[in-house]
Design a protein around this motif. Structure first.
Motif, PDB file in Angstrom:
ATOM      1  N   UNK A  13       8.044   0.803   0.187  1.00 44.68           N
ATOM      2  CA  UNK A  13       7.543  -0.105   1.537  1.00 44.68           C
ATOM      3  C   UNK A  13       8.473  -0.147   2.355  1.00 44.68           C
ATOM      4  N   UNK A  14       9.634  -0.566   2.396  1.00 44.72           N
ATOM      5  CA  UNK A  14      10.470  -0.856   3.397  1.00 44.72           C
ATOM      6  C   UNK A  14      11.343   0.500   4.061  1.00 44.72           C
ATOM      7  N   UNK A  50       0.930  -1.024  -0.020  1.00 39.42           N
ATOM      8  CA  UNK A  50       0.113   0.041   0.061  1.00 39.42           C
ATOM      9  C   UNK A  50       0.921   1.168   0.214  1.00 39.42           C
ATOM     10  N   UNK A  51       1.971   1.105   0.095  1.00 38.17           N
ATOM     11  CA  UNK A  51       3.008   2.277  -0.010  1.00 38.17           C
ATOM     12  C   UNK A  51       3.366   2.570  -1.355  1.00 38.17           C
ATOM     13  N   UNK A  67      19.055  -3.247  -6.669  1.00 40.94           N
ATOM     14  CA  UNK A  67      18.397  -2.822  -7.874  1.00 40.94           C
ATOM     15  C   UNK A  67      17.008  -3.275  -7.843  1.00 40.94           C
ATOM     16  N   UNK A  68      15.903  -2.403  -7.362  1.00 40.87           N
ATOM     17  CA  UNK A  68      15.013  -3.098  -7.292  1.00 40.87           C
ATOM     18  C   UNK A  68      13.645  -2.086  -7.702  1.00 40.87           C
ATOM     19  N   UNK A  69      12.645  -2.559  -7.775  1.00 42.29           N
ATOM     20  CA  UNK A  69      11.084  -1.755  -8.176  1.00 42.29           C
ATOM     21  C   UNK A  69      10.964  -0.741  -7.058  1.00 42.29           C
ATOM     22  N   UNK A  70      10.556   0.431  -7.569  1.00 46.16           N
ATOM     23  CA  UNK A  70      10.122   1.438  -6.734  1.00 46.16           C
ATOM     24  C   UNK A  70       9.368   1.279  -5.455  1.00 46.16           C
ATOM     25  N   UNK A 110       5.945  11.436  -9.713  1.00 45.15           N
ATOM     26  CA  UNK A 110       6.956  11.166 -10.650  1.00 45.15           C
ATOM     27  C   UNK A 110       7.852   9.899 -10.865  1.00 45.15           C
ATOM     28  N   UNK A 111       7.694   8.947  -9.787  1.00 46.48           N
ATOM     29  CA  UNK A 111       8.108   7.795  -9.891  1.00 46.48           C
ATOM     30  C   UNK A 111       7.034   6.624 -10.084  1.00 46.48           C
ATOM     31  N   UNK A 112       7.182   5.638 -10.838  1.00 46.45           N
ATOM     32  CA  UNK A 112       6.204   4.532 -11.051  1.00 46.45           C
ATOM     33  C   UNK A 112       6.686   3.479 -10.119  1.00 46.45           C
TER      34      UNK A 112
END
Length: 327
Positions: free
Chosen positions: A318-319, A230-231, A310-313, A236-238
């Motif tokens: 979330x973390x 839910x975060x 290198x992860x998804x936004x 501007x970021x997807x």
């Protein structure tokens, strides 16, 4: 049993103890609770509502416990295929995502050091830890449970649940403990071959066991939707764009445009040539997302590798809800 959530005290900080909670949960509140008779659910750092079944049962995604390797000259991979590269004291190993996609965890020993190599496809999180917990060497398996769309691991010594992305135990006797993270790189097979010509490459124990080389999450990194997250990243970021994470999130495309980006004592170097493992049905045919190497300037002036992601936004949102974002 009730669940005791952590309280910040000097003793808790040093020993990662878990203190009295304001709320209590029944064992049956936890997902797939019947599969976990040895997990101490009275100790937790997150409520059961944050965990959800991912589909497969406990060990339904089988970790690799006896990894087999081949010399890099014998390995047959497309040059652009992504691998997790780990080098300890001259022992260099590549763990192809074409294998980790189907196993998610490899328990290994590199240069005498017990390590766990992990990959969560839903987060694009490739993370390596020392698998020594409070002086005890253990191995890890896949719970089949997700939190913030991220793999939840378990250690086989206590059957505590661990967040893969953070390396922190959240549920069970080890709740509050943290794994030591080791510097590793998500790079292309060709980059590994050039950097470590004497290195070795993980190969399937049984090539017929899974559809190795295939991507079961076609178009996930462009059209995918994270589970139970839910975060939201800032405007501007997807959610599904790649970010490079230290304590801050840098936009991958901005680093790619710069080629080399220096921010304080960190240096980011981007090169083309790595296929996305989460795009096309065949991993080797995924679109080029490039590779990033992150180094920190030492007092001597040398650049040294550091742990990074290198992860998804959505993962960083979330973390690291209070984390800093860079365009």
């Amino acid at each position: 049993m009730g669940c005791r959530l952590s309280a910040i005290t000097a003793l808790a900080f040093l020993l990662f103890a878990v203190a009295e909670a304001a709320s209590e949960y029944d064992r049956r509140d936890w997902p797939n609770w019947r599969q976990w008779p040895h997990t101490d659910f009275s100790r937790c750092l997150a409520p059961p509502s944050e965990f959800m079944p991912g589909g497969p049962p406990k060990d339904g995604i089988p970790a690799i416990d006896e990894p087999v390797f081949e010399q890099i000259a014998a390995a047959r991979y497309d040059p652009r295929e992504p691998v997790i590269a780990l080098s300890i004291d001259g022992d260099a190993r590549a763990y192809p995502l074409s294998i980790l996609m189907w196993h998610e965890i490899v328990n290994d020993v590199v240069a005498g050091r017990p390590v766990v190599v992990t990959f969560c496809p839903l987060c694009n999180a490739a993370v390596v830890f020392d698998r020594t917990v409070e002086g005890e060497i253990t191995t890890f398996g896949v719970t089949g449970i997700l939190r913030n769309s991220d793999l939840v691991m378990y250690d086989r010594a206590s059957e505590s649940w661990w967040q893969q992305y953070t390396g922190r135990a959240l549920v069970g006797a080890r709740a509050g403990a943290r794994l030591e993270r080791l510097p590793a790189r998500l790079i292309s097979f060709e980059q590994f071959r050039r950097a470590y010509p004497q290195g070795v490459v993980l190969k399937p124990n049984d090539p017929r066991l899974r559809a190795y080389g295939r991507n079961p999450y076609v178009n996930y990194d462009t059209r995918g939707r994270p589970f139970n997250v839910f975060a939201e990243p800032p405007e501007g970021f997807s959610k599904m764009e790649r970010v490079v994470v230290d304590d801050t999130a840098w936009r991958m495309t901005a680093i790619a445009e710069a080629g080399v980006l220096i921010d304080g004592d960190l240096r980011f170097a981007w090169t083309p040539g790595q296929a996305s493992a989460l795009d096309a049905a065949t991993i080797a045919e995924g679109r080029d997302v490039g590779s990033v190497v992150v180094e920190r300037r030492a007092p001597s002036g040398d650049w040294r590798p550091v742990p990074y992601d290198v992860v998804f936004a959505f993962v960083f949102a979330a973390f690291h809800p209070d984390g800093e974002w860079r365009v």
